[in-house]
Design a protein around this motif. Structure first.
Motif, short mmCIF file in Angstrom:
data_model
loop_
_atom_site.label_atom_id
_atom_site.label_comp_id
_atom_site.label_asym_id
_atom_site.label_seq_id
_atom_site.Cartn_x
_atom_site.Cartn_y
_atom_site.Cartn_z
N ASP A 1 -10.79 34.15 -0.80
CA ASP A 1 -11.92 33.22 -0.79
C ASP A 1 -12.11 32.50 -2.12
N HIS A 2 -11.92 33.25 -3.24
CA HIS A 2 -12.20 32.63 -4.54
C HIS A 2 -11.03 31.82 -5.10
N VAL A 3 -9.98 31.64 -4.30
CA VAL A 3 -8.89 30.74 -4.67
C VAL A 3 -8.80 29.61 -3.62
N GLY A 4 -8.46 30.00 -2.38
CA GLY A 4 -8.43 29.02 -1.30
C GLY A 4 -7.24 28.08 -1.37
N ALA A 5 -7.21 27.11 -0.46
CA ALA A 5 -6.03 26.26 -0.29
C ALA A 5 -6.16 24.93 -1.03
N GLY A 6 -6.59 24.98 -2.29
CA GLY A 6 -6.69 23.76 -3.10
C GLY A 6 -5.33 23.33 -3.60
N PRO A 7 -5.27 22.23 -4.37
CA PRO A 7 -4.00 21.77 -4.94
C PRO A 7 -3.42 22.80 -5.92
N VAL A 8 -2.09 22.82 -6.01
CA VAL A 8 -1.39 23.81 -6.83
C VAL A 8 -0.63 23.10 -7.95
N GLY A 9 -0.68 23.68 -9.15
CA GLY A 9 0.15 23.23 -10.25
C GLY A 9 1.12 24.33 -10.64
N TYR A 10 2.23 23.95 -11.27
CA TYR A 10 3.17 24.96 -11.78
C TYR A 10 3.38 24.74 -13.27
N TRP A 11 3.36 25.83 -14.04
CA TRP A 11 3.66 25.77 -15.46
C TRP A 11 4.79 26.75 -15.77
N GLY A 12 5.86 26.28 -16.41
CA GLY A 12 6.91 27.20 -16.82
C GLY A 12 7.90 26.54 -17.75
N VAL A 13 8.24 27.19 -18.87
CA VAL A 13 9.26 26.68 -19.77
C VAL A 13 10.35 27.74 -19.95
N SER A 14 11.52 27.31 -20.41
CA SER A 14 12.65 28.20 -20.62
C SER A 14 13.04 28.85 -19.27
N LEU A 15 13.07 30.18 -19.16
CA LEU A 15 13.36 30.79 -17.85
C LEU A 15 12.36 30.29 -16.80
N GLY A 16 11.13 30.08 -17.23
CA GLY A 16 10.10 29.57 -16.32
C GLY A 16 10.36 28.15 -15.84
N CYS A 17 11.22 27.42 -16.55
CA CYS A 17 11.68 26.09 -16.11
C CYS A 17 12.89 26.26 -15.19
N GLY A 18 13.82 27.10 -15.60
CA GLY A 18 15.02 27.33 -14.78
C GLY A 18 14.67 27.83 -13.38
N LEU A 19 13.66 28.70 -13.30
CA LEU A 19 13.21 29.19 -11.99
C LEU A 19 12.18 28.25 -11.38
#
Lengths: 243, 243
Positions: free
Chosen positions: A133-151
């Motif tokens: 309930d406290h998250v819900g189906a709003g818009p999603v962003g992604y943040w990741g650099v280095s391995l977090g960019c590769g994945l």
């Protein structure tokens, strides 16, 4: 989805959870009860879901933007069990680098292998977290650099719920093919003196994104030396695209 | 320094002036009486001190930051008389480009010629404007892209009152030598598909700046297509370094 602990400090609620074998953490504003934008963050190699940089970013997204933020441990990282196959590949790659092979292609093929597991894992995490309930189906962003960019690049390419992404410290060799399928706004971070990702590789990855709106931010310094003011820019980027 | 007109709208006072043969404009907050940071802006080729983009930026610096902003016409632009020597060089350069010569080296040598006049002119304008009570001797920023970068780099290199600069749409061929003497924070704008400045030239100019803090922002699009959100970033950059 099983919650294993809950704490709160400075207006931020932190909930540790497990989704099957995936250990994760969810940060939300204290007292949040309704739907809001969600940022999924991918950690760097050798780090984990609650590494200091991850926590610092998450707290700013929660306190300044009112967003929810989720992160999970990548296989063989954080609270996940050792993975013998990954360990063996890492050892072999180190031996090959010591024998004079280039690092970048080895990183690229290893990240592609891991991404085949993390893309569906992260999609399952999105499903579960957005069911709260406290998250819900709003818009999603992604943040990741280095391995977090590769994945992150194959994840953002595969997942239509992601509306904007901050990526960086990654190269075309690993990610150009998936990047061409990314069409959402991208803020892409390059360290001008990156000792792990050749500059031309970084610029070629930026070039490869299919997005009409993409912006490259390059700063002097090594791989791990992204200046603090870039987090200010990240906050504004996500605010502009998710709010 | 002779003021020739004064108007006011939306909280911004606009004063046209002449300093010797140099026509200029000064924007300040309505009712300002004391010292404040000053931004000097250099206009693009074929434009002038009050081109729409110049006015729009100036108004934001005044209304959001409380800064003073000054701009003058470059020789052979705006309210200045035609310059026969510059016209002759421009005509010759066009003929050389039509005959197959590269554009970038011709722009570089022309800008170097004009900068020998504009650097001392702009320094005289700084002296005069900072002598006014409602401007004063506060920190100075410089903003200029394209011709405003070609003339701005030697100016910023020569002028120790400038504490931060937003530059861009310029190449190393014209400006690398002066750029090495720039040590203040620089935000550098690159248009990824610039039809006038080769990408490698832009990246090489960013590389050449001697500044410890420099940040490159690259966006898709042609020379004149800098996205609107970069002005937001410019406002924050000057606020961070001049306030």
């Amino acid at each position: 989805m099983r919650f294993t602990s809950q704490t709160s400090s400075g207006g931020v609620r932190e909930q540790l959870f497990a989704l099957g074998e995936i250990p994760g953490v969810l940060w939300t504003p204290d007292g949040a009860t309704d739907s809001r934008p969600l940022i999924l963050m991918g950690h760097g190699g050798g780090q984990h879901k609650k590494a200091p940089g991850m926590v610092a970013r998450a707290r700013r997204f929660v306190t300044e933007c009112g967003f929810a933020v989720a992160a999970v441990d990548v296989p063989n990282h954080g609270d996940r069990p050792r993975d013998e196959e990954y360990d063996r590949i890492a050892t072999e790659n180190q031996e090959r680098v010591d024998a004079g092979e280039e690092l970048a292609p080895l990183i690229a093929s290893f990240q592609a292998l891991v991404a085949r597991r993390t893309v569906p894992e992260w999609q399952a995490v999105l499903d579960a977290v957005q069911g709260l309930d406290h998250v819900g189906a709003g818009p999603v962003g992604y943040w990741g650099v280095s391995l977090g960019c590769g994945l992150g690049v194959p994840f953002v390419a595969a997942e239509s719920r992601v509306r904007a992404a901050v990526l960086g410290l990654g190269g075309a060799l690993a990610s150009a093919e998936d990047a061409a399928r990314v069409t959402v706004p991208v803020e892409f971070l390059v360290q001008w003196d990156d000792e792990r990702v050749p500059r031309a590789q970084s610029l070629a990855l930026f070039d490869a994104f299919g997005s009409a709106e993409k912006t490259l931010h390059a700063n002097p310094g090594k791989h791990a030396e992204i200046p603090a003011f870039e987090l200010d820019s990240t906050v504004r980027f996500f605010t502009r695209h998710l709010d």
